[in-house]
Write a protein that holds these residues in place. Sequence first.
Motif, mmCIF file in Angstrom:
data_model
loop_
_atom_site.group_PDB
_atom_site.id
_atom_site.type_symbol
_atom_site.label_atom_id
_atom_site.label_comp_id
_atom_site.label_asym_id
_atom_site.label_seq_id
_atom_site.Cartn_x
_atom_site.Cartn_y
_atom_site.Cartn_z
ATOM 1 N N UNK A 50 -11.938 -4.507 -24.712
ATOM 2 C CA UNK A 50 -12.542 -4.454 -26.041
ATOM 3 C C UNK A 50 -13.816 -3.628 -26.146
ATOM 4 N N UNK A 51 -14.566 -3.479 -25.072
ATOM 5 C CA UNK A 51 -15.824 -2.736 -25.145
ATOM 6 C C UNK A 51 -15.692 -1.311 -24.645
ATOM 7 N N UNK A 52 -14.462 -0.843 -24.516
ATOM 8 C CA UNK A 52 -14.209 0.491 -23.957
ATOM 9 C C UNK A 52 -13.283 1.243 -24.911
ATOM 10 N N UNK A 53 -13.806 2.187 -25.698
ATOM 11 C CA UNK A 53 -12.965 2.891 -26.671
ATOM 12 C C UNK A 53 -12.159 4.010 -26.026
ATOM 13 N N UNK A 54 -10.933 4.177 -26.450
ATOM 14 C CA UNK A 54 -10.144 5.379 -26.184
ATOM 15 C C UNK A 54 -10.115 5.794 -24.717
ATOM 16 N N UNK A 55 -9.691 4.879 -23.848
ATOM 17 C CA UNK A 55 -9.630 5.189 -22.415
ATOM 18 C C UNK A 55 -8.739 6.401 -22.170
ATOM 19 N N UNK A 56 -9.195 7.293 -21.272
ATOM 20 C CA UNK A 56 -8.452 8.537 -21.060
ATOM 21 C C UNK A 56 -8.237 8.890 -19.595
ATOM 22 N N UNK A 57 -8.789 8.124 -18.676
ATOM 23 C CA UNK A 57 -8.577 8.401 -17.262
ATOM 24 C C UNK A 57 -9.206 7.318 -16.413
ATOM 25 N N UNK A 58 -8.712 7.173 -15.170
ATOM 26 C CA UNK A 58 -9.202 6.114 -14.293
ATOM 27 C C UNK A 58 -9.109 6.570 -12.845
ATOM 28 N N UNK A 59 -10.098 6.164 -12.049
ATOM 29 C CA UNK A 59 -10.087 6.336 -10.596
ATOM 30 C C UNK A 59 -10.585 5.040 -9.978
ATOM 31 N N UNK A 60 -9.983 4.643 -8.866
ATOM 32 C CA UNK A 60 -10.454 3.477 -8.122
ATOM 33 C C UNK A 60 -11.090 3.967 -6.832
ATOM 34 N N UNK A 61 -12.334 3.576 -6.621
ATOM 35 C CA UNK A 61 -13.048 3.878 -5.384
ATOM 36 C C UNK A 61 -13.575 2.557 -4.848
ATOM 37 N N UNK A 62 -12.994 2.096 -3.733
ATOM 38 C CA UNK A 62 -13.362 0.786 -3.217
ATOM 39 C C UNK A 62 -13.020 -0.296 -4.210
ATOM 40 N N UNK A 63 -13.962 -1.192 -4.511
ATOM 41 C CA UNK A 63 -13.668 -2.295 -5.443
ATOM 42 C C UNK A 63 -13.891 -1.939 -6.909
ATOM 43 N N UNK A 64 -14.268 -0.693 -7.198
ATOM 44 C CA UNK A 64 -14.681 -0.315 -8.552
ATOM 45 C C UNK A 64 -13.678 0.646 -9.178
ATOM 46 N N UNK A 65 -13.337 0.376 -10.428
ATOM 47 C CA UNK A 65 -12.532 1.296 -11.226
ATOM 48 C C UNK A 65 -13.459 2.053 -12.164
ATOM 49 N N UNK A 66 -13.403 3.359 -12.099
ATOM 50 C CA UNK A 66 -14.184 4.235 -12.975
ATOM 51 C C UNK A 66 -13.261 4.687 -14.105
ATOM 52 N N UNK A 67 -13.684 4.453 -15.340
ATOM 53 C CA UNK A 67 -12.835 4.761 -16.499
ATOM 54 C C UNK A 67 -13.604 5.659 -17.454
#
Length: 295
Positions: free
Chosen positions: A12-29
């Motif tokens: 809900x707090x993330x508009x219009x997601x367009x890409x993702x990468x996972x590095x370790x325990x974190x997902x970067x969106x």
Amino acid sequence: MIATIRSETALPALPSASGIEIIGPVAYVISDDAPFVYLLDATTLAALAQVRLFETAEFGTGRIPKTSKPDIEALTALTWPTGQAGVLALGSGSTPARERGWFLPISGGAPQEVALGPLYALLRPLLPQGAGFNVEAAATTATELLLFQRTVGVANGAVLFRLPLVATLQFLTGRGAAPTSPKAQPFSLPQLEGRPAGFSGAAFVEGQLFVTASVEDTADAVLDGAVLGSYVGLVNLAAQTATFARLAWADGRAYHGKVEGLAVRRTLSAGHWELLLVTDDDAGGSTAVVAEVTQ
């Protein structure tokens, strides 16, 4: 190949997601109309932080207007020429305002803006006639930067640009000459209702190149259309072929969301992976989808 959705969670707090990468325990969106990279817990999807990439006075409504947004559509993890590990976010290049990118070190520190216009000028002449430039996904191998051109209304417009990684990053940072002989590799993607799928996400993990592709009822690189469905695929770089499976729920119902990016969350067994996908409903909404893919 089978691609089965196990769950879908609203972001809900993330508009219009367009890409993702996972590095370790974190997902970067990334978002195509927000000035932030969003950091999520890759397992629970809990929000951890958000990092501002650029300043703007146009985010007051929660979305930067289509006419002025940098349209950040592609994200890939890599090591910058400085030796820092991080993620490179790239604008689509579909308008002059969208030729901006940013490198964000995962160790902290300010993001570095990157001018993408000179690189994109090298790639545009390699497109088939009638295809508008529109980079929607990126991935990195040990030696190459892979940029994926999205088909919009042109059946032969799905193209993979293959660039030498080190030389391209040196060029982007002003440390070297333009990379010579970039390759443009066309692909035939599935169609739905007479509309071709277009690349929307990519990840290179354990020697496997995963991609996503979605189908919209539009022939315009800027204007959105009704979403008809999405696919997950595996690309064989050596053979220049790709195998696709349409995303569906476990009961066989076709999934009609617009998948914009993917990351491999874990390998379950040989030829069996768990993916974390992000979607964009073109109205500011985003979801995270967990899917299993069996080769």
